[in-house]
Scaffold this motif. Sequence first.
Motif, PDB file in Angstrom:
ATOM      1  N   HIS A 316       0.745  -1.076  -0.132  1.00  0.00           N
ATOM      2  CA  HIS A 316       0.021  -0.031   0.113  1.00  0.00           C
ATOM      3  C   HIS A 316       0.828   1.344  -0.004  1.00  0.00           C
ATOM      4  O   HIS A 316       1.672   1.440   0.794  1.00  0.00           O
ATOM      5  CB  HIS A 316      -0.951   0.052   1.413  1.00  0.00           C
ATOM      6  CG  HIS A 316      -2.117   0.960   1.085  1.00  0.00           C
ATOM      7  ND1 HIS A 316      -1.754   2.501   0.961  1.00  0.00           N
ATOM      8  CD2 HIS A 316      -3.412   0.533   1.163  1.00  0.00           C
ATOM      9  CE1 HIS A 316      -3.147   2.772   0.860  1.00  0.00           C
ATOM     10  NE2 HIS A 316      -4.114   1.898   0.918  1.00  0.00           N
ATOM     11  N   LYS A 323       0.177  -2.871   4.923  1.00  0.00           N
ATOM     12  CA  LYS A 323      -0.961  -3.064   4.150  1.00  0.00           C
ATOM     13  C   LYS A 323      -0.648  -3.447   2.728  1.00  0.00           C
ATOM     14  O   LYS A 323       0.326  -3.056   2.080  1.00  0.00           O
ATOM     15  CB  LYS A 323      -1.882  -1.807   4.400  1.00  0.00           C
ATOM     16  CG  LYS A 323      -2.608  -1.498   5.402  1.00  0.00           C
ATOM     17  CD  LYS A 323      -3.591  -0.446   5.330  1.00  0.00           C
ATOM     18  CE  LYS A 323      -4.215   0.031   6.523  1.00  0.00           C
ATOM     19  NZ  LYS A 323      -5.278   1.139   6.517  1.00  0.00           N
ATOM     20  N   LEU A 325      -2.092  -3.359  -1.437  1.00  0.00           N
ATOM     21  CA  LEU A 325      -3.420  -2.780  -2.079  1.00  0.00           C
ATOM     22  C   LEU A 325      -3.777  -3.446  -3.216  1.00  0.00           C
ATOM     23  O   LEU A 325      -2.689  -4.014  -4.055  1.00  0.00           O
ATOM     24  CB  LEU A 325      -2.740  -1.298  -2.834  1.00  0.00           C
ATOM     25  CG  LEU A 325      -3.745  -0.500  -3.409  1.00  0.00           C
ATOM     26  CD1 LEU A 325      -5.095   0.026  -2.787  1.00  0.00           C
ATOM     27  CD2 LEU A 325      -3.095   0.917  -4.220  1.00  0.00           C
TER      28      LEU A 325
END
Length: 461
Positions: A316, A323, A325
């Motif tokens: 991300h 994280k 994406l």
Amino acid sequence: MSYKLQLHQSIVALCALFILGSGLAAAQAQPTAPTATDCSLSIPGTYDPTCDVDHDGDIDIFDVQLTASHWGETGTWTGGGDGWLLTGNAGTDPTINYIGTTDGQPLIVQPAGGNVGIGTNAPQAPFNVVGTSWFQGDSTPLPAGAGKGIAIGFIGQQGYIFGFDYGTFTPKNLLLQNPGGNVGINTVSPTGGKLHVEASGGTAVYGNSSNGVGVSGNSSSNWGVNGYSDSSYGVGGRSNSQIGVYGQSYAAFSAGVYGLSAYIGTQGIVNGSDSGRQAIRGDNGGSATGYAGLFYGNTWTVGTLYKNGGAFRIDHPLDPANKYLNHSFVESPDMKNIYDGVAILDAAGAAVVELPDWFEALNKDFRYQLTAIGAPAPGLYIAQEVKDNHFGIAGGAPGMKVSWQVTGIRHDPYADQYRIPVEQDKPADARGTYIFPEGYGKSHDLRLPILRQSPSPAPNP
């Protein structure tokens, strides 16, 4: 020399002749037959060599007894009493009629040379046995159906050697060079390992089992099985009903089968006719975590890539340490390509958009979309469709920015030959089954046959 010592030596020598048979040359000549003289009258009389049966230099009661025991009235050697015939004897007792020493000293046969034969009257080697040989590990008589030992023999056109326990009628292990050096078969220099087999043609080592493992290799710190070839396969596996080559590893972050090559690390080829045949299969057991396949680097698929879904995944951008994406692919029922860009209109409110020189060679059936940027442009339109790898825009204000998009359907030779059918009937063996049965309220067992988990082979023995 005393008579008792002389008598003992004669008996031992003659016993040896009986046991070895005609394969052992006689070391002592047959005694000379006495004349018609009554040897008993020679006691005490003048010395008569023909009556000195024990060859101790005198005539005594022992000579008379030996004469009565060994010689018949006609002067022929009868072998009676303690005597032994060189042509065979009957009524023997194996507990006392044997070859050997009673004081633990070595027994030497043929010290001057010559061959010894058992079961043959023409031995061709220093020790020549004709028939099955049995070397027992204990003193239990073999005819009684008991005892452990090693059998060496020949049956039909095959020679054999094996260890066996006749007491329990079970085969036993046969150890070679334990401990010791290497064992060589068809080689005089077994340097390749504990068992070194050479073959100029055919198979050097062959393993077969009706319900177990044909060949098993194990190592605590190196390869369990190693195969090498200068011109063909290093290791080959084949099965008529299961997996040809099976690899299993219990180590974390390891592999059951690992391939390394300067060109192709692992290759799978199928030559069957089943519609669901697979050259390489990766199975994660249907788990939502983990992967059935992981590829580092570029991946090229020659053919159609079918998938239930598709996406890219990256760290991300705003929280790369914590994280992902994910973005889904854009799908279409056609082999569609999408092109877009921004054009700036000229003083006449028009523009010509140049496309790559391969554009029309690759695409057909064009679709267009224009969007004015900064102000409404209700008169904006495509003034000229794609031709000679360009198209025209008109109807806008001078200097206006226009976002454009053009799509085309592939019509290169491969796409024309392998056009993806939008709707397709399932083959007969797949009807009534589903790619995602759970989505239709069906049991997981109703998955397509090709998607069902592969049967796990038996664990490593």
